[in-house]
Design a protein around this motif. Structure first.
Motif, mmCIF file in Angstrom:
data_model
loop_
_atom_site.group_PDB
_atom_site.id
_atom_site.type_symbol
_atom_site.label_atom_id
_atom_site.label_comp_id
_atom_site.label_asym_id
_atom_site.label_seq_id
_atom_site.Cartn_x
_atom_site.Cartn_y
_atom_site.Cartn_z
ATOM 1 N N LEU A 292 0.757 -1.168 -0.004
ATOM 2 C CA LEU A 292 -0.214 -0.042 0.048
ATOM 3 C C LEU A 292 0.942 1.173 0.025
ATOM 4 O O LEU A 292 0.248 2.409 -0.632
ATOM 5 N N LYS A 293 1.808 1.104 0.636
ATOM 6 C CA LYS A 293 2.765 2.582 0.918
ATOM 7 C C LYS A 293 4.275 2.323 1.384
ATOM 8 O O LYS A 293 4.150 1.158 2.350
ATOM 9 N N SER A 294 5.020 3.116 1.285
ATOM 10 C CA SER A 294 6.451 3.137 1.746
ATOM 11 C C SER A 294 6.754 4.514 2.281
ATOM 12 O O SER A 294 6.377 5.506 1.674
ATOM 13 N N LEU A 295 7.054 4.441 3.341
ATOM 14 C CA LEU A 295 7.385 5.802 3.926
ATOM 15 C C LEU A 295 8.634 5.811 4.840
ATOM 16 O O LEU A 295 9.342 4.765 5.331
ATOM 17 N N VAL A 296 9.327 7.172 5.052
ATOM 18 C CA VAL A 296 10.647 7.053 5.895
ATOM 19 C C VAL A 296 10.260 7.866 7.205
ATOM 20 O O VAL A 296 9.785 8.965 6.975
ATOM 21 N N THR A 297 10.875 7.477 8.132
ATOM 22 C CA THR A 297 10.668 8.307 9.585
ATOM 23 C C THR A 297 11.262 9.482 9.527
ATOM 24 O O THR A 297 12.417 9.653 9.006
ATOM 25 N N ASN A 298 10.574 10.649 10.164
ATOM 26 C CA ASN A 298 11.490 11.896 10.035
ATOM 27 C C ASN A 298 12.140 11.889 11.552
ATOM 28 O O ASN A 298 12.629 11.175 12.074
ATOM 29 N N GLU A 299 12.571 13.282 11.893
ATOM 30 C CA GLU A 299 13.719 13.474 12.885
ATOM 31 C C GLU A 299 12.826 13.054 14.196
ATOM 32 O O GLU A 299 13.715 13.036 15.195
ATOM 33 N N ASP A 300 11.792 12.880 14.139
ATOM 34 C CA ASP A 300 10.746 12.533 15.558
ATOM 35 C C ASP A 300 10.678 11.166 15.634
ATOM 36 O O ASP A 300 9.851 10.677 16.317
ATOM 37 N N GLY A 301 11.027 10.407 14.598
ATOM 38 C CA GLY A 301 10.785 9.047 14.329
ATOM 39 C C GLY A 301 9.119 8.571 14.128
ATOM 40 O O GLY A 301 8.702 7.518 14.233
ATOM 41 N N ARG A 302 8.818 9.530 13.733
ATOM 42 C CA ARG A 302 7.432 9.446 13.000
ATOM 43 C C ARG A 302 7.548 9.580 11.372
ATOM 44 O O ARG A 302 8.054 10.062 10.950
ATOM 45 N N THR A 303 6.360 9.286 10.846
ATOM 46 C CA THR A 303 5.988 9.540 9.390
ATOM 47 C C THR A 303 5.352 10.820 9.248
ATOM 48 O O THR A 303 4.782 11.507 10.060
ATOM 49 N N ASP A 304 5.730 11.490 8.412
ATOM 50 C CA ASP A 304 5.150 12.824 8.075
ATOM 51 C C ASP A 304 3.782 12.953 7.671
ATOM 52 O O ASP A 304 3.213 13.917 7.916
ATOM 53 N N GLU A 305 3.353 11.891 7.540
ATOM 54 C CA GLU A 305 1.634 11.746 7.237
ATOM 55 C C GLU A 305 1.414 10.275 7.637
ATOM 56 O O GLU A 305 2.243 9.483 8.296
ATOM 57 N N GLN A 306 -0.009 9.956 7.858
ATOM 58 C CA GLN A 306 -0.538 8.959 8.441
ATOM 59 C C GLN A 306 -0.183 7.747 7.536
ATOM 60 O O GLN A 306 -0.248 8.065 6.374
ATOM 61 N N ILE A 307 0.279 6.653 8.047
ATOM 62 C CA ILE A 307 0.655 5.505 7.376
ATOM 63 C C ILE A 307 -0.738 5.106 6.371
ATOM 64 O O ILE A 307 -0.527 4.927 5.237
ATOM 65 N N LEU A 308 -1.668 4.916 7.255
ATOM 66 C CA LEU A 308 -3.240 4.760 6.465
ATOM 67 C C LEU A 308 -4.158 5.754 7.112
ATOM 68 O O LEU A 308 -4.515 5.620 8.086
ATOM 69 N N PRO A 309 -4.291 6.772 6.177
ATOM 70 C CA PRO A 309 -5.252 7.807 6.393
ATOM 71 C C PRO A 309 -6.592 7.440 6.539
ATOM 72 O O PRO A 309 -6.882 6.195 5.769
ATOM 73 N N ALA A 310 -7.440 8.211 7.067
ATOM 74 C CA ALA A 310 -8.794 7.779 7.322
ATOM 75 C C ALA A 310 -9.621 7.620 5.804
ATOM 76 O O ALA A 310 -10.369 6.679 5.684
ATOM 77 N N ASP A 311 -9.253 8.315 4.548
ATOM 78 C CA ASP A 311 -9.782 8.075 3.516
ATOM 79 C C ASP A 311 -9.599 6.883 2.688
ATOM 80 O O ASP A 311 -10.109 6.458 1.753
#
Length: 117
Positions: free
Chosen positions: A36-55
């Motif tokens: 579904l998606k690949s992301l990379v963590t930011n400086e806070d260890g989180r992703t810049d967007e929801q991994i699986l957003p509400a929509d």
């Protein structure tokens, strides 16, 4: 309430967020594993967007794959071949439309996870 999925990766060996760690999300339907998606963590260890957003949220079985080996290599963790932890798959179910937060606490020789808030 609408559901969505987030994560947070903490490097427990260094006591800081795990920046630059690749995470891949798959949906599991029986024997079918759909990327579904690949992301990379930011400086806070989180992703810049929801991994699986509400929509895009649907209940079901999912898998988050944390590419820990590449992250550990990138921060200069002493090399071992093969690395004890390389790719960490976490398979879990989402049974209701709510916020699912699936964090990873990571060190070179262990990890833990839980359903957070």
């Amino acid at each position: 309430m609408t559901g969505y999925l987030t994560t947070h990766v903490l490097d427990t060996a260094r006591g800081c967020p795990a920046q630059g760690l690749e995470i891949t999300l798959f949906r599991i339907d029986g024997d079918t594993r759909t990327h579904l998606k690949s992301l990379v963590t930011n400086e806070d260890g989180r992703t810049d967007e929801q991994i699986l957003p509400a929509d895009q949220f649907e209940t079901g079985v999912y898998e988050l794959v944390f590419h820990a080996g590449a992250y550990l290599d990138s921060i200069g963790t002493p090399d071992e071949s093969p690395r004890f932890l390389d790719v960490i798959p976490l398979r879990f179910g989402m049974s209701e439309a709510s916020h699912y937060h699936v964090p990873l606490l990571l060190s070179p020789f262990g990890y833990s996870t839980y359903r957070g808030s």
